[in-house]
Design a protein around this motif. Structure first.
Motif, PDB file in Angstrom:
ATOM      1  N   MET A 213      12.497 -10.191  -7.551  1.00 44.31           N
ATOM      2  CA  MET A 213      12.501 -10.413  -6.104  1.00 44.31           C
ATOM      3  C   MET A 213      11.979  -9.196  -5.353  1.00 44.31           C
ATOM      4  N   ASN A 214      12.340  -8.003  -5.831  1.00 46.29           N
ATOM      5  CA  ASN A 214      11.857  -6.794  -5.158  1.00 46.29           C
ATOM      6  C   ASN A 214      10.338  -6.704  -5.226  1.00 46.29           C
ATOM      7  N   GLY A 215       9.782  -7.066  -6.398  1.00 40.64           N
ATOM      8  CA  GLY A 215       8.333  -7.020  -6.545  1.00 40.64           C
ATOM      9  C   GLY A 215       7.634  -7.994  -5.618  1.00 40.64           C
ATOM     10  N   ILE A 216       8.208  -9.182  -5.451  1.00 43.26           N
ATOM     11  CA  ILE A 216       7.620 -10.176  -4.546  1.00 43.26           C
ATOM     12  C   ILE A 216       7.684  -9.684  -3.110  1.00 43.26           C
ATOM     13  N   ARG A 217       8.809  -9.115  -2.730  1.00 40.71           N
ATOM     14  CA  ARG A 217       8.949  -8.598  -1.372  1.00 40.71           C
ATOM     15  C   ARG A 217       7.974  -7.453  -1.127  1.00 40.71           C
ATOM     16  N   GLN A 218       7.811  -6.602  -2.109  1.00 35.89           N
ATOM     17  CA  GLN A 218       6.855  -5.493  -1.977  1.00 35.89           C
ATOM     18  C   GLN A 218       5.421  -6.021  -1.871  1.00 35.89           C
ATOM     19  N   SER A 219       5.111  -7.067  -2.637  1.00 35.39           N
ATOM     20  CA  SER A 219       3.771  -7.662  -2.584  1.00 35.39           C
ATOM     21  C   SER A 219       3.492  -8.251  -1.205  1.00 35.39           C
ATOM     22  N   LEU A 220       4.482  -8.925  -0.636  1.00 40.26           N
ATOM     23  CA  LEU A 220       4.302  -9.506   0.698  1.00 40.26           C
ATOM     24  C   LEU A 220       4.130  -8.424   1.758  1.00 40.26           C
ATOM     25  N   THR A 221       4.870  -7.324   1.597  1.00 40.64           N
ATOM     26  CA  THR A 221       4.725  -6.207   2.541  1.00 40.64           C
ATOM     27  C   THR A 221       3.319  -5.627   2.478  1.00 40.64           C
ATOM     28  N   LEU A 222       2.799  -5.444   1.271  1.00 40.37           N
ATOM     29  CA  LEU A 222       1.456  -4.907   1.112  1.00 40.37           C
ATOM     30  C   LEU A 222       0.396  -5.918   1.540  1.00 40.37           C
ATOM     31  N   ALA A 223       0.698  -7.208   1.380  1.00 42.58           N
ATOM     32  CA  ALA A 223      -0.225  -8.233   1.875  1.00 42.58           C
ATOM     33  C   ALA A 223      -0.332  -8.165   3.391  1.00 42.58           C
ATOM     34  N   TRP A 224       0.822  -7.966   4.049  1.00 39.04           N
ATOM     35  CA  TRP A 224       0.817  -7.834   5.505  1.00 39.04           C
ATOM     36  C   TRP A 224       0.035  -6.593   5.926  1.00 39.04           C
ATOM     37  N   ARG A 225       0.163  -5.526   5.164  1.00 38.42           N
ATOM     38  CA  ARG A 225      -0.600  -4.307   5.456  1.00 38.42           C
ATOM     39  C   ARG A 225      -2.099  -4.594   5.410  1.00 38.42           C
ATOM     40  N   THR A 226      -2.538  -5.376   4.428  1.00 40.92           N
ATOM     41  CA  THR A 226      -3.952  -5.703   4.294  1.00 40.92           C
ATOM     42  C   THR A 226      -4.428  -6.571   5.449  1.00 40.92           C
ATOM     43  N   VAL A 227      -3.602  -7.531   5.852  1.00 44.04           N
ATOM     44  CA  VAL A 227      -3.982  -8.405   6.968  1.00 44.04           C
ATOM     45  C   VAL A 227      -4.080  -7.610   8.266  1.00 44.04           C
ATOM     46  N   VAL A 228      -3.114  -6.726   8.486  1.00 41.04           N
ATOM     47  CA  VAL A 228      -3.097  -5.932   9.720  1.00 41.04           C
ATOM     48  C   VAL A 228      -4.307  -5.000   9.789  1.00 41.04           C
ATOM     49  N   GLN A 229      -4.814  -4.581   8.629  1.00 41.82           N
ATOM     50  CA  GLN A 229      -5.965  -3.681   8.602  1.00 41.82           C
ATOM     51  C   GLN A 229      -7.187  -4.276   9.277  1.00 41.82           C
ATOM     52  N   VAL A 230      -7.235  -5.603   9.393  1.00 42.50           N
ATOM     53  CA  VAL A 230      -8.373  -6.252  10.037  1.00 42.50           C
ATOM     54  C   VAL A 230      -8.536  -5.755  11.474  1.00 42.50           C
ATOM     55  N   ARG A 231      -7.410  -5.411  12.114  1.00 41.11           N
ATOM     56  CA  ARG A 231      -7.485  -4.891  13.486  1.00 41.11           C
ATOM     57  C   ARG A 231      -8.264  -3.592  13.550  1.00 41.11           C
ATOM     58  N   HIS A 232      -8.208  -2.810  12.485  1.00 45.10           N
ATOM     59  CA  HIS A 232      -8.906  -1.524  12.457  1.00 45.10           C
ATOM     60  C   HIS A 232     -10.301  -1.636  11.858  1.00 45.10           C
ATOM     61  N   ASN A 233     -10.642  -2.833  11.395  1.00 45.80           N
ATOM     62  CA  ASN A 233     -11.974  -3.069  10.834  1.00 45.80           C
ATOM     63  C   ASN A 233     -12.522  -4.358  11.427  1.00 45.80           C
ATOM     64  N   PRO A 234     -12.929  -4.314  12.702  1.00 45.38           N
ATOM     65  CA  PRO A 234     -13.374  -5.538  13.385  1.00 45.38           C
ATOM     66  C   PRO A 234     -14.553  -6.225  12.716  1.00 45.38           C
ATOM     67  N   SER A 235     -15.371  -5.476  11.982  1.00 48.30           N
ATOM     68  CA  SER A 235     -16.530  -6.088  11.342  1.00 48.30           C
ATOM     69  C   SER A 235     -16.100  -7.144  10.328  1.00 48.30           C
ATOM     70  N   GLU A 236     -14.974  -6.901   9.645  1.00 51.93           N
ATOM     71  CA  GLU A 236     -14.477  -7.878   8.684  1.00 51.93           C
ATOM     72  C   GLU A 236     -14.049  -9.155   9.390  1.00 51.93           C
ATOM     73  N   LEU A 237     -13.384  -9.011  10.545  1.00 52.20           N
ATOM     74  CA  LEU A 237     -12.963 -10.181  11.306  1.00 52.20           C
ATOM     75  C   LEU A 237     -14.176 -10.956  11.805  1.00 52.20           C
ATOM     76  N   SER A 238     -15.203 -10.243  12.236  1.00 55.52           N
ATOM     77  CA  SER A 238     -16.407 -10.928  12.719  1.00 55.52           C
ATOM     78  C   SER A 238     -17.091 -11.679  11.591  1.00 55.52           C
ATOM     79  N   ASP A 239     -17.110 -11.092  10.386  1.00 52.87           N
ATOM     80  CA  ASP A 239     -17.714 -11.779   9.251  1.00 52.87           C
ATOM     81  C   ASP A 239     -16.953 -13.060   8.928  1.00 52.87           C
TER      82      ASP A 239
END
Length: 251
Positions: free
Chosen positions: A1-27
């Protein structure tokens, strides 16, 4: 369960990064719109005689094409994190070793869903209508996400072995472009030379496009759906072990 929770946290980190990389969102947002409109109104009349009629044929295949392109961002983002030392910092944390990789792949599913929604909304505005049912549409979306999950391992392998993010992008285009353009995504197979049809018929992109068309517009579903699942499982069985092995060696 800890590993799944950690994976979801890191997944959210990756999604949030789109705000700092607008070119990816535009693509992920603008590129699907441009491709959909370009092929519909430039080639639609010549191929189907009517742009709206052609949109019914092209849009399910277009979803497959955009799914493959978006998947390559897994490898590009992974390579960026590795080359910048992000994974070195993550290894020092008390988290499961597989959590960063699982988080990256999980985040890809969110991006895939966004890209699918964009294409469907644009297509609906310009005349595309579901010819089957809502369940058919949901089935097509789930099939696309499942295939994206399998194909993500190809992107992971490329991202881990490539020297830099630019190399990932170059290799991704070199791989995805032939698969999508030598398929029935944009034109029916029977309009091609006989020698080319042999490849197009077994191309997983064509098979997946046929399955999506059947579930969204109508037509044969059973055979292309079955072979799409077979292709997805085959890709997963081959590339997941290779990607994990390369990932362990790289970090």
């Amino acid at each position: 369960m800890n590993g799944i929770r950690q994976s979801l946290t890191l997944a959210w980190r990756t999604v949030v990064q789109v705000r700092h990389n607008p070119s990816e969102l535009s693509d992920m947002s603008i590129q699907p719109v441009i491709f959909t409109l370009l092929f519909t109104y430039v080639f639609g009349g010549a191929i189907a005689g009517d742009a709206t009629e052609y949109l019914k044929f092209m849009l399910p295949g277009g979803l497959v094409m955009h799914m493959l392109f978006v998947t390559m961002y897994v490898g590009q983002g992974l390579n960026t994190d590795i080359t910048r030392g992000v994974y070195d910092r993550l290894r020092s944390l008390p988290i499961a070793r597989w959590a960063p990789l699982a988080g990256r792949i999980a985040a890809d599913q969110v991006k895939q869903l966004w890209s699918i929604m964009v294409v469907l909304v644009v297509g609906t505005i310009f005349g595309f209508r579901i010819g089957t049912s809502v369940l058919g549409l949901l089935g097509a979306v789930l099939l696309l996400l499942g295939f994206a999950l399998a194909f993500s391992w190809v992107a992971v392998l490329v991202g881990v072995t490539a020297k830099d993010p630019e190399s990932v992008q170059m290799f991704g285009f070199s791989l995805v472009f032939p698969l999508t353009f030598v398929s029935n995504v944009f034109v029916p197979t029977d309009t091609m030379p006989g020698w080319l049809q042999a490849f197009v018929d077994v191309n997983p992109v064509s098979i997946l496009a046929d399955a999506c068309r059947g579930m969204m517009v109508g037509g044969n579903v059973a055979a292309p759906l079955l072979w799409s699942v077979v292709w997805g499982l085959g890709i997963l069985a081959v590339f997941a072990p290779l990607a994990v092995r390369a990932f362990k060696k790289r970090i």
